[in-house]
Design a protein around this motif. Structure first.
Motif, PDB file in Angstrom:
ATOM      1  N   PRO A 164     -46.935  19.851  49.601  1.00 52.21           N
ATOM      2  CA  PRO A 164     -47.930  18.989  48.966  1.00 52.21           C
ATOM      3  C   PRO A 164     -48.158  19.244  47.481  1.00 52.21           C
ATOM      4  N   ILE A 165     -47.474  20.235  46.908  1.00 49.98           N
ATOM      5  CA  ILE A 165     -47.761  20.637  45.534  1.00 49.98           C
ATOM      6  C   ILE A 165     -46.641  20.186  44.603  1.00 49.98           C
ATOM      7  N   ARG A 166     -47.016  19.531  43.488  1.00 53.72           N
ATOM      8  CA  ARG A 166     -46.018  19.097  42.504  1.00 53.72           C
ATOM      9  C   ARG A 166     -45.381  20.277  41.809  1.00 53.72           C
ATOM     10  N   THR A 167     -46.178  21.272  41.448  1.00 55.75           N
ATOM     11  CA  THR A 167     -45.700  22.394  40.652  1.00 55.75           C
ATOM     12  C   THR A 167     -44.994  23.427  41.535  1.00 55.75           C
ATOM     13  N   ARG A 168     -44.194  24.273  40.884  1.00 54.35           N
ATOM     14  CA  ARG A 168     -43.457  25.305  41.621  1.00 54.35           C
ATOM     15  C   ARG A 168     -44.404  26.357  42.199  1.00 54.35           C
ATOM     16  N   VAL A 169     -45.523  26.595  41.519  1.00 49.71           N
ATOM     17  CA  VAL A 169     -46.527  27.523  42.036  1.00 49.71           C
ATOM     18  C   VAL A 169     -47.784  26.744  42.390  1.00 49.71           C
ATOM     19  N   GLN A 170     -48.504  27.221  43.402  1.00 50.00           N
ATOM     20  CA  GLN A 170     -49.800  26.621  43.719  1.00 50.00           C
ATOM     21  C   GLN A 170     -50.895  27.272  42.882  1.00 50.00           C
ATOM     22  N   HIS A 171     -50.859  28.622  42.804  1.00 45.66           N
ATOM     23  CA  HIS A 171     -51.802  29.292  41.900  1.00 45.66           C
ATOM     24  C   HIS A 171     -51.284  30.656  41.484  1.00 45.66           C
ATOM     25  N   LEU A 172     -51.860  31.160  40.416  1.00 45.44           N
ATOM     26  CA  LEU A 172     -51.667  32.525  39.944  1.00 45.44           C
ATOM     27  C   LEU A 172     -53.003  33.235  40.037  1.00 45.44           C
ATOM     28  N   ASN A 173     -52.960  34.528  40.369  1.00 50.29           N
ATOM     29  CA  ASN A 173     -54.195  35.311  40.489  1.00 50.29           C
ATOM     30  C   ASN A 173     -54.202  36.457  39.494  1.00 50.29           C
ATOM     31  N   ILE A 174     -55.351  36.680  38.886  1.00 47.78           N
ATOM     32  CA  ILE A 174     -55.611  37.905  38.146  1.00 47.78           C
ATOM     33  C   ILE A 174     -56.932  38.476  38.643  1.00 47.78           C
ATOM     34  N   GLN A 175     -57.122  39.779  38.483  1.00 48.45           N
ATOM     35  CA  GLN A 175     -58.280  40.455  39.059  1.00 48.45           C
ATOM     36  C   GLN A 175     -59.224  40.946  37.972  1.00 48.45           C
ATOM     37  N   ALA A 176     -60.434  40.429  37.964  1.00 53.69           N
ATOM     38  CA  ALA A 176     -61.449  40.845  37.001  1.00 53.69           C
ATOM     39  C   ALA A 176     -61.890  42.276  37.291  1.00 53.69           C
ATOM     40  N   ALA A 177     -62.260  42.981  36.218  1.00 57.93           N
ATOM     41  CA  ALA A 177     -62.663  44.379  36.371  1.00 57.93           C
ATOM     42  C   ALA A 177     -64.039  44.517  37.009  1.00 57.93           C
ATOM     43  N   THR A 178     -64.934  43.565  36.732  1.00 65.04           N
ATOM     44  CA  THR A 178     -66.305  43.665  37.231  1.00 65.04           C
ATOM     45  C   THR A 178     -66.760  42.332  37.804  1.00 65.04           C
ATOM     46  N   LEU A 179     -67.794  42.380  38.623  1.00 65.49           N
ATOM     47  CA  LEU A 179     -68.390  41.161  39.160  1.00 65.49           C
ATOM     48  C   LEU A 179     -68.964  40.302  38.040  1.00 65.49           C
ATOM     49  N   ASP A 180     -69.521  40.947  37.027  1.00 68.81           N
ATOM     50  CA  ASP A 180     -70.057  40.192  35.894  1.00 68.81           C
ATOM     51  C   ASP A 180     -68.949  39.442  35.153  1.00 68.81           C
ATOM     52  N   ASP A 181     -67.783  40.070  34.993  1.00 65.14           N
ATOM     53  CA  ASP A 181     -66.647  39.375  34.374  1.00 65.14           C
ATOM     54  C   ASP A 181     -66.287  38.116  35.156  1.00 65.14           C
ATOM     55  N   LEU A 182     -66.263  38.237  36.485  1.00 64.23           N
ATOM     56  CA  LEU A 182     -65.959  37.085  37.324  1.00 64.23           C
ATOM     57  C   LEU A 182     -66.987  35.973  37.115  1.00 64.23           C
ATOM     58  N   ALA A 183     -68.260  36.326  37.181  1.00 67.46           N
ATOM     59  CA  ALA A 183     -69.328  35.335  37.061  1.00 67.46           C
ATOM     60  C   ALA A 183     -69.338  34.677  35.688  1.00 67.46           C
ATOM     61  N   GLN A 184     -69.130  35.468  34.641  1.00 66.10           N
ATOM     62  CA  GLN A 184     -69.176  34.912  33.286  1.00 66.10           C
ATOM     63  C   GLN A 184     -67.987  33.977  33.025  1.00 66.10           C
ATOM     64  N   SER A 185     -66.809  34.307  33.547  1.00 69.14           N
ATOM     65  CA  SER A 185     -65.672  33.411  33.341  1.00 69.14           C
ATOM     66  C   SER A 185     -65.856  32.125  34.135  1.00 69.14           C
ATOM     67  N   TYR A 186     -66.445  32.211  35.309  1.00 69.22           N
ATOM     68  CA  TYR A 186     -66.760  31.012  36.098  1.00 69.22           C
ATOM     69  C   TYR A 186     -67.692  30.093  35.320  1.00 69.22           C
ATOM     70  N   ARG A 187     -68.697  30.683  34.697  1.00 69.67           N
ATOM     71  CA  ARG A 187     -69.641  29.899  33.885  1.00 69.67           C
ATOM     72  C   ARG A 187     -68.922  29.246  32.715  1.00 69.67           C
ATOM     73  N   ARG A 188     -68.056  29.994  32.026  1.00 74.20           N
ATOM     74  CA  ARG A 188     -67.364  29.447  30.853  1.00 74.20           C
ATOM     75  C   ARG A 188     -66.426  28.301  31.225  1.00 74.20           C
ATOM     76  N   VAL A 189     -65.727  28.434  32.356  1.00 72.27           N
ATOM     77  CA  VAL A 189     -64.836  27.356  32.794  1.00 72.27           C
ATOM     78  C   VAL A 189     -65.625  26.054  32.951  1.00 72.27           C
ATOM     79  N   HIS A 190     -66.789  26.139  33.581  1.00 76.71           N
ATOM     80  CA  HIS A 190     -67.649  24.965  33.753  1.00 76.71           C
ATOM     81  C   HIS A 190     -68.121  24.418  32.403  1.00 76.71           C
ATOM     82  N   GLU A 191     -68.664  25.294  31.560  1.00 74.05           N
ATOM     83  CA  GLU A 191     -69.275  24.850  30.311  1.00 74.05           C
ATOM     84  C   GLU A 191     -68.261  24.258  29.345  1.00 74.05           C
ATOM     85  N   LEU A 192     -67.012  24.719  29.398  1.00 72.45           N
ATOM     86  CA  LEU A 192     -65.981  24.216  28.489  1.00 72.45           C
ATOM     87  C   LEU A 192     -65.283  22.971  29.018  1.00 72.45           C
ATOM     88  N   GLY A 193     -65.658  22.540  30.215  1.00 77.49           N
ATOM     89  CA  GLY A 193     -65.148  21.280  30.735  1.00 77.49           C
ATOM     90  C   GLY A 193     -63.804  21.347  31.434  1.00 77.49           C
TER      91      GLY A 193
END
Length: 358
Positions: free
Chosen positions: A214-243
């Motif tokens: 079902p996927i057009r691209t060769r990969v479905q996703h790539l994963n990287i691991q944030a060092a802290t829970l705050d890093d995860l939460a802040q990047s989630y917020r930025r993704v939303h705010e930047l559209g």
């Protein structure tokens, strides 16, 4: 067979870098730095790199039409393990290309070899990554790499058994577990493979009973691991705010217990940012099967019925194209996953890397 080919390299292999081809440089620069929070370096008009740590390159982005991952780089601990893998490839008749000094320099590595990989994703192995003395400039406090590698790659396949065979043959990958999931009435079976202590470095998803990708691209996703829970939460917020598009909201996986979200990259495949997955204890771990991808969360964000119909149309198109599995490394002579009989053992050659425009 050469002794090198018989000795296991499990534990000496780590996902080291990803090569992405795109024409959306400005969007990728903004996505990588301002949303995800990585360190960014411009090399030329047609080349840029992202860092997660002191290694010079974790993502090499080059200008081109693919809008996809075109290569994955695997860090091999030492020259002996490197030679073992190279001997296996040659023993199976697989074409191996030595990377040029320029190609190795762009990736910040030594002893670069390239060879065919599943789904036309070139596989590369290297030793001795170069370390940068330049301080990291990034919004995140850090990312987890080290002995676990830089994260994982997830791909969809109509030939999952052959893909598992490929990574077993080349890297002595071990099966960690399975997940069974049903999405929109389509049943999926996902295999998780590890090459070191990380729960998985490769995930392979296949539709059960249907030869659809079902996927057009060769990969479905790539994963990287944030060092802290705050890093995860802040990047989630930025993704939303930047559209930028959010594919799946924050949730927790059933098998590796990782807390994560999935954002859609400018090229269309997804980037998973996760935190705190389990680390495998080889003395006690036994593969198991989990029902469902998530304990909670990971709900689709903004997906319409039109989006779902478009995905099924793309899946239908996959019936007309043959999936590259590199049969010589995947168990040639064994019936494929759809019961259609053996796949020929002919291997394609790795295409040369086109030089970027200056």
């Amino acid at each position: 067979m050469n002794t090198y080919a018989k000795t296991s390299v499990f534990g000496a292999v780590h996902l080291g870098y990803i090569v992405i081809e795109t024409d959306r440089f400005a969007d990728w620069r903004r996505f990588g730095t301002d949303a995800i929070g990585m360190h960014h370096d411009d090399l030329s008009r047609d080349l840029m790199r992202f860092r997660l740590d002191d290694q010079e390159c974790r993502f090499l982005v080059r200008r081109g039409p693919a809008e996809d991952v075109v290569a994955t780089g695997w860090h091999i601990d030492d020259h002996a393990a490197f030679e073992r893998i190279a001997a296996r490839l040659r023993a199976h008749g697989v074409p191996v290309t030595e990377g040029t000094a320029e190609e190795a320099s762009l990736r910040g590595v030594e002893r670069l070899l390239r060879f065919p990989g599943p789904k036309r994703i070139t596989q590369e192995i290297y030793t001795t990554p170069r370390r940068s003395t330049e301080p990291l400039r990034m919004l995140a406090s850090g990312f987890v790499t080290g002995d676990s590698g830089m994260g994982h790659i997830a791909i969809t396949s109509t030939r999952p058994t052959r893909l598992r065979g490929y990574f077993d043959t080349v890297f002595d990958a071990r099966l960690t577990d399975y997940i069974n999931e049903t999405i929109g009435g389509i049943k999926l079976k996902i295999r998780f493979l590890r090459v070191n202590e990380r729960h998985h470095s490769v995930a392979i998803a296949a539709t059960r009973g249907l030869p659809l990708d079902p996927i057009r691209t060769r990969v479905q996703h790539l994963n990287i691991q944030a060092a802290t829970l705050d890093d995860l939460a802040q990047s989630y917020r930025r993704v939303h705010e930047l559209g930028f598009d959010m594919a799946l909201s924050i949730g927790q996986h059933t098998n590796d217990k990782e807390l994560s979200y999935y954002a859609r990259t400018p090229s269309g495949f997804e980037r998973e940012v996760g935190w705190n997955p389990v680390v495998i204890d080889e003395s006690t771990w036994e593969p198991s099967t989990h029902q469902g991808i998530s304990v909670w969360g990971h709900t689709p964000v903004g997906q319409t019925i039109t989006d779902r119909l478009a995905q099924f149309r793309r899946a239908g198109l996959s019936l007309t194209r043959r999936e590259e599995t590199v049969a010589a490394l995947s168990g040639a002579g064994v019936p494929d996953d759809q019961g259609r009989g053996p796949v020929p053992t002919r291997c394609r050659r790795v295409p040369p890397i086109s030089r970027p425009r200056r």
